[in-house]
Design an enzyme around this catalytic site. Structure first.
Site, PDB file in Angstrom:
ATOM      1  N   ASP A 145       0.784  -1.175   0.106  1.00 51.32           N
ATOM      2  CA  ASP A 145      -0.175  -0.218  -0.022  1.00 51.32           C
ATOM      3  C   ASP A 145       0.692   1.381  -0.146  1.00 51.32           C
ATOM      4  O   ASP A 145       2.144   1.175   0.300  1.00 51.32           O
ATOM      5  CB  ASP A 145      -0.946   0.127   1.377  1.00 51.32           C
ATOM      6  CG  ASP A 145      -1.695  -0.949   1.488  1.00 51.32           C
ATOM      7  OD1 ASP A 145      -1.858  -1.730   0.521  1.00 51.32           O
ATOM      8  OD2 ASP A 145      -2.069  -1.473   2.565  1.00 51.32           O
TER       9      ASP A 145
HETATM   10  N1  URA Z   1      -1.174  -5.777   3.941  1.00 53.91           N
HETATM   11  C1  URA Z   1      -1.941  -4.458   3.867  1.00 53.91           C
HETATM   12  O1  URA Z   1      -2.816  -4.222   4.486  1.00 53.91           O
HETATM   13  N2  URA Z   1      -0.961  -3.810   3.246  1.00 53.91           N
HETATM   14  C2  URA Z   1       0.192  -4.039   2.663  1.00 53.91           C
HETATM   15  O2  URA Z   1       0.686  -3.030   2.094  1.00 53.91           O
HETATM   16  C3  URA Z   1       0.572  -5.215   2.795  1.00 53.91           C
HETATM   17  C4  URA Z   1      -0.163  -6.124   3.400  1.00 53.91           C
END
Ligand code: URA
Length: 248
Positions: free
Chosen positions: A117
């Site tokens: 993310d």
């Molecule tokens: N889980 C999440 O919520 N975000 C990420 O970036 C990776 C795993």
């Protein structure tokens, strides 16, 4: 199948360099005619000459007095900073903007191996080798990803058992999550290790147990750790043994 040439493949010089972002085939022909390309100490003046694409190529082929970029078959480890997206297209800062501009014109293109993310930091793999990418993300590869999580509220105490149960269902899904290991560090901090990679998985898992993730950082993929001396925004080219650690 990977689009990257195998180690013994040969390519025309103009095709090789055009694919690596050095310019159009016509421009490469111009560079060669002007004596600006040197291979094993000799000026290469013919752009149609075939070159073996070997891993040591960048030590042997020079363009304008500089060693060639790493040839196709490239795997990178990037320390993804907060606030950049794993997208080719999105407006705003993207992880590809952290690579040399010429690398963004390469074909096969360099892509992230899965995504983090925008507000997740840490270990991100990138490669131009489609076969390697699929080997890492394939469910049967079972590659473990470890995240350091900081939470808004204290842990209740039952989260480890719920995550390990293999029965946790995330909102809007119809298949439970595979078991996930939780290693509690203190009341609001834990390490979590998962093999799946569902959308926003870690954040949604903690939401499912009434908490909220305030910081998320990936520090390990397989047995490959984010190097302590790799600053956010920096990357490193991976060696074959380092790539093998992903599957260890
Ligand atoms: N889980 C999440 O919520 N975000 C990420 O970036 C990776 C795993």
């Amino acid at each position: 199948m990977s689009k990257a040439p195998t180690k013994s493949a040969t390519l025309r010089l103009d095709r090789l360099l055009a694919n690596m972002g050095y310019g159009s085939r016509r421009e490469i022909a111009g560079l060669a005619q002007a004596g600006r390309i040197v291979f094993d100490g000799q000026r290469l003046r013919e752009a149609d000459q075939r070159i073996a694409v070997t891993p040591d190529l960048s030590g042997r082929l020079w363009v304008d007095g500089e060693v060639l970029d790493p040839p196709p078959g490239l795997a990178l480890l990037l320390h993804k900073p907060l606030g950049v997206t794993c997208s080719h297209r999105e407006a705003g800062p993207i992880v590809y903007g952290l690579l040399p501009p010429r690398w963004r014109r390469r074909e096969p293109a360099i892509s992230t191996v899965g995504r983090l993310d925008k507000e997740t930091s840490g270990l991100l793999l990138l490669t131009d080798d489609g076969a390697l990418l699929h080997r890492i993300i394939a469910p049967k590869a079972n590659v473990a990803k470890r995240y350091q999580v900081t939470l808004d509220r204290p842990l209740r105490g039952d989260e480890g058992a719920i995550f390990a149960s293999g029965t946790l269902m995330l909102d809007g899904e119809n298949r439970p999550l595979l078991p996930v290991a939780l290693d509690v560090q203190d009341t609001t901090r834990a390490a979590i290790t998962l093999t799946e990679g569902r959308y926003h998985q870690v954040r949604r898992m903690f939401a499912a147990v009434g908490n909220h993730v305030t910081a998320l950082h990936r520090d390990r993929v397989g047995a490959l750790d984010l190097p302590a001396d790799l600053a956010p925004g920096s990357y490193r080219i991976l060696s074959e043994p380092e790539i093998a650690r992903v599957f260890a």
